[in-house]
Every structure is written in structure tokens, then in C-alpha cells.
Design a protein around this motif. Sequence first.
Motif, PDB file in Angstrom:
ATOM      1  N   VAL A 149       2.892 -13.958  11.809  1.00  0.00           N
ATOM      2  CA  VAL A 149       1.602 -14.631  11.950  1.00  0.00           C
ATOM      3  C   VAL A 149       0.947 -14.685  10.570  1.00  0.00           C
ATOM      4  O   VAL A 149       1.376 -13.987   9.642  1.00  0.00           O
ATOM      5  CB  VAL A 149       0.679 -13.900  12.949  1.00  0.00           C
ATOM      6  CG1 VAL A 149       1.308 -13.862  14.327  1.00  0.00           C
ATOM      7  CG2 VAL A 149       0.377 -12.474  12.463  1.00  0.00           C
ATOM      8  N   ASP A 150      -0.088 -15.512  10.412  1.00  0.00           N
ATOM      9  CA  ASP A 150      -0.798 -15.571   9.142  1.00  0.00           C
ATOM     10  C   ASP A 150      -1.350 -14.187   8.811  1.00  0.00           C
ATOM     11  O   ASP A 150      -2.142 -13.621   9.578  1.00  0.00           O
ATOM     12  CB  ASP A 150      -1.933 -16.591   9.215  1.00  0.00           C
ATOM     13  CG  ASP A 150      -1.453 -18.002   8.904  1.00  0.00           C
ATOM     14  OD1 ASP A 150      -0.374 -18.129   8.300  1.00  0.00           O
ATOM     15  OD2 ASP A 150      -2.153 -18.958   9.252  1.00  0.00           O
ATOM     16  N   SER A 151      -0.931 -13.637   7.685  1.00  0.00           N
ATOM     17  CA  SER A 151      -1.290 -12.275   7.317  1.00  0.00           C
ATOM     18  C   SER A 151      -1.241 -12.123   5.811  1.00  0.00           C
ATOM     19  O   SER A 151      -0.487 -12.822   5.125  1.00  0.00           O
ATOM     20  CB  SER A 151      -0.355 -11.270   8.000  1.00  0.00           C
ATOM     21  OG  SER A 151       0.992 -11.720   7.962  1.00  0.00           O
ATOM     22  N   THR A 152      -2.035 -11.179   5.296  1.00  0.00           N
ATOM     23  CA  THR A 152      -2.180 -11.076   3.848  1.00  0.00           C
ATOM     24  C   THR A 152      -2.627  -9.682   3.428  1.00  0.00           C
ATOM     25  O   THR A 152      -3.065  -8.878   4.249  1.00  0.00           O
ATOM     26  CB  THR A 152      -3.203 -12.118   3.344  1.00  0.00           C
ATOM     27  OG1 THR A 152      -3.255 -12.095   1.916  1.00  0.00           O
ATOM     28  CG2 THR A 152      -4.579 -11.861   3.897  1.00  0.00           C
ATOM     29  N   THR A 153      -2.461  -9.368   2.142  1.00  0.00           N
ATOM     30  CA  THR A 153      -3.001  -8.179   1.471  1.00  0.00           C
ATOM     31  C   THR A 153      -2.508  -6.865   2.081  1.00  0.00           C
ATOM     32  O   THR A 153      -3.286  -6.055   2.582  1.00  0.00           O
ATOM     33  CB  THR A 153      -4.545  -8.212   1.466  1.00  0.00           C
ATOM     34  OG1 THR A 153      -4.994  -9.551   1.229  1.00  0.00           O
ATOM     35  CG2 THR A 153      -5.086  -7.332   0.349  1.00  0.00           C
ATOM     36  N   PRO A 154      -1.201  -6.605   2.060  1.00  0.00           N
ATOM     37  CA  PRO A 154      -0.658  -5.393   2.685  1.00  0.00           C
ATOM     38  C   PRO A 154      -0.899  -4.133   1.852  1.00  0.00           C
ATOM     39  O   PRO A 154      -0.972  -4.188   0.629  1.00  0.00           O
ATOM     40  CB  PRO A 154       0.838  -5.699   2.754  1.00  0.00           C
ATOM     41  CG  PRO A 154       1.087  -6.577   1.568  1.00  0.00           C
ATOM     42  CD  PRO A 154      -0.148  -7.440   1.453  1.00  0.00           C
ATOM     43  N   VAL A 155      -0.992  -3.002   2.549  1.00  0.00           N
ATOM     44  CA  VAL A 155      -1.128  -1.686   1.908  1.00  0.00           C
ATOM     45  C   VAL A 155      -0.235  -0.701   2.646  1.00  0.00           C
ATOM     46  O   VAL A 155      -0.323  -0.582   3.870  1.00  0.00           O
ATOM     47  CB  VAL A 155      -2.591  -1.186   1.936  1.00  0.00           C
ATOM     48  CG1 VAL A 155      -2.676   0.232   1.355  1.00  0.00           C
ATOM     49  CG2 VAL A 155      -3.495  -2.116   1.148  1.00  0.00           C
ATOM     50  N   ILE A 156       0.617   0.011   1.906  1.00  0.00           N
ATOM     51  CA  ILE A 156       1.503   1.015   2.504  1.00  0.00           C
ATOM     52  C   ILE A 156       0.735   2.314   2.730  1.00  0.00           C
ATOM     53  O   ILE A 156      -0.045   2.747   1.869  1.00  0.00           O
ATOM     54  CB  ILE A 156       2.718   1.277   1.594  1.00  0.00           C
ATOM     55  CG1 ILE A 156       3.541  -0.005   1.420  1.00  0.00           C
ATOM     56  CG2 ILE A 156       3.597   2.381   2.175  1.00  0.00           C
ATOM     57  CD1 ILE A 156       4.707   0.146   0.455  1.00  0.00           C
ATOM     58  N   SER A 157       0.956   2.945   3.881  1.00  0.00           N
ATOM     59  CA  SER A 157       0.292   4.207   4.187  1.00  0.00           C
ATOM     60  C   SER A 157       0.788   5.316   3.275  1.00  0.00           C
ATOM     61  O   SER A 157       1.845   5.218   2.649  1.00  0.00           O
ATOM     62  CB  SER A 157       0.538   4.598   5.653  1.00  0.00           C
ATOM     63  OG  SER A 157       1.934   4.798   5.874  1.00  0.00           O
ATOM     64  N   ARG A 158       0.012   6.400   3.219  1.00  0.00           N
ATOM     65  CA  ARG A 158       0.352   7.524   2.329  1.00  0.00           C
ATOM     66  C   ARG A 158       1.692   8.168   2.678  1.00  0.00           C
ATOM     67  O   ARG A 158       2.380   8.688   1.798  1.00  0.00           O
ATOM     68  CB  ARG A 158      -0.752   8.580   2.368  1.00  0.00           C
ATOM     69  CG  ARG A 158      -2.023   8.152   1.671  1.00  0.00           C
ATOM     70  CD  ARG A 158      -1.797   7.996   0.191  1.00  0.00           C
ATOM     71  NE  ARG A 158      -2.952   7.423  -0.488  1.00  0.00           N
ATOM     72  CZ  ARG A 158      -2.971   7.099  -1.774  1.00  0.00           C
ATOM     73  NH1 ARG A 158      -1.889   7.272  -2.515  1.00  0.00           N
ATOM     74  NH2 ARG A 158      -4.051   6.580  -2.320  1.00  0.00           N
ATOM     75  N   ASP A 159       2.067   8.151   3.959  1.00  0.00           N
ATOM     76  CA  ASP A 159       3.355   8.743   4.324  1.00  0.00           C
ATOM     77  C   ASP A 159       4.496   7.732   4.187  1.00  0.00           C
ATOM     78  O   ASP A 159       5.661   8.067   4.437  1.00  0.00           O
ATOM     79  CB  ASP A 159       3.322   9.321   5.745  1.00  0.00           C
ATOM     80  CG  ASP A 159       3.060   8.266   6.815  1.00  0.00           C
ATOM     81  OD1 ASP A 159       3.056   7.062   6.496  1.00  0.00           O
ATOM     82  OD2 ASP A 159       2.847   8.664   7.978  1.00  0.00           O
ATOM     83  N   GLY A 160       4.169   6.493   3.811  1.00  0.00           N
ATOM     84  CA  GLY A 160       5.188   5.488   3.561  1.00  0.00           C
ATOM     85  C   GLY A 160       5.809   4.887   4.803  1.00  0.00           C
ATOM     86  O   GLY A 160       6.751   4.098   4.714  1.00  0.00           O
ATOM     87  N   LYS A 161       5.278   5.197   5.990  1.00  0.00           N
ATOM     88  CA  LYS A 161       5.921   4.768   7.235  1.00  0.00           C
ATOM     89  C   LYS A 161       5.337   3.488   7.819  1.00  0.00           C
ATOM     90  O   LYS A 161       5.980   2.824   8.630  1.00  0.00           O
ATOM     91  CB  LYS A 161       5.830   5.886   8.278  1.00  0.00           C
ATOM     92  CG  LYS A 161       6.602   7.144   7.885  1.00  0.00           C
ATOM     93  CD  LYS A 161       6.462   8.216   8.952  1.00  0.00           C
ATOM     94  CE  LYS A 161       7.245   9.483   8.567  1.00  0.00           C
ATOM     95  NZ  LYS A 161       7.104  10.545   9.603  1.00  0.00           N
ATOM     96  N   THR A 162       4.098   3.148   7.454  1.00  0.00           N
ATOM     97  CA  THR A 162       3.446   1.981   8.041  1.00  0.00           C
ATOM     98  C   THR A 162       2.786   1.125   6.970  1.00  0.00           C
ATOM     99  O   THR A 162       2.568   1.567   5.828  1.00  0.00           O
ATOM    100  CB  THR A 162       2.382   2.392   9.082  1.00  0.00           C
ATOM    101  OG1 THR A 162       1.455   3.296   8.466  1.00  0.00           O
ATOM    102  CG2 THR A 162       3.014   3.074  10.275  1.00  0.00           C
TER     103      THR A 162
END
Length: 202
Positions: A149-162
Amino acid sequence: VGIPSKAGADDEERGVSWTKDGTIVFVSREGGAQNIWRMDTDGSNPKPLTTGYKFGKVFPSLAVGGDRIAFFGPPIDPATNEPTKGDYVFSQMDSDGREVRPVVVNEDCDFVPVSANAEWVVYTTRAAGVSRIWKVPVTGGDSVKLTDVDSTTPVISRDGKTVAYFITEKGKPVKLGVISIDGGTPINEIELPATANLRAGI
């Protein structure tokens, strides 16, 4: 402490981040085009990490759990460490500005920040008015699409899982999405207020 600006009011507008040793990485256009700098928390010892004033380098993002900086800018000539002409790409470098190398070479890269950990860089593409989140190995290689879907500006969680990101489907309220770093069905979608500033990132 305010970051001193010697060039203009747009210093820092394209990204501020922290290194593991507690120094600040920021963007300044002192001398010309925007470049990435670092300095101590009291404002002392400012040092440019990228150079060249024909092309800007923006959106510095420190890797989760590491000290490599991902940023958006022109391709870098490894022989001279200087920017060259070409479509803007996402590159990484050490926190002292050395060992610059491209990670995402894609002319459809969107002008928004990326996020990285020890294994992956997640980023946004925008082609034909459609935005999607992708991941690519930090060492380079094939990209894998994470969203449909239209999506933008991702950020990885501190544990690297999400990965958290904005969902921007036309005609619908903006949402905050959360998905596994491995992809699949989103774990959660949270509706955001209309005042949410998507360009400011998460």
C-alpha cells in the motif's frame, strides 16, 4: 545547546542524529550545498563528514546498534571520496566520514530518510505516484518489497525485528503501520491525527 548556524536558517532541517560516542550528526549548508557534519554536544569541534558543494547530502541516519551513517545524496567516487553526477542514491559511511559506499542504487528512491541496522537498510521508493517500503542488505544486493500500500518513511525498531512507517492511502486517514522486518501482513495499523507531519519522519 543549539547547533550554531553560520550559513542560514535551513541548517539541520534535513536531519539530526546521535553517534554511539555521544556526538551530534547534522546537516549544514555552510560553504554551499548541504553536507553532513558532526560536533560535540557543547557545539565544539564541528567537522564536515561529506564535502563538495555542487550536490547536497541529506538525511543522516545512524544504524540501530551501530555507528554507520546512512544518507541520501549523489553517488560517491571511491577513489576521491567526492560526489559525482548521477541519480541520487542512499549511501553509508563510518561515523568519521570514511568508507563511503552506495547501498541503494535506484532512481526511484524517494526524498525521505532511511533507517538501518546491522543487516538491512529500509527505504522508500516513489514511482508513477506510488510509494512503497523496501529493504536491502547493508552490503548491497537485491531489494525486497515490504509493503503493498502507499507507505513512506520507515524506521527499524531498536531490536531490529520490526519496521514502523506511515500509510498514506489516497482518501483515507494517515496511519502508522508496523510490520516485521521479514515482511508479511502488518502487525498493527494505528490511525494518526490530521496534523501528523509525514516529512518530519517517525
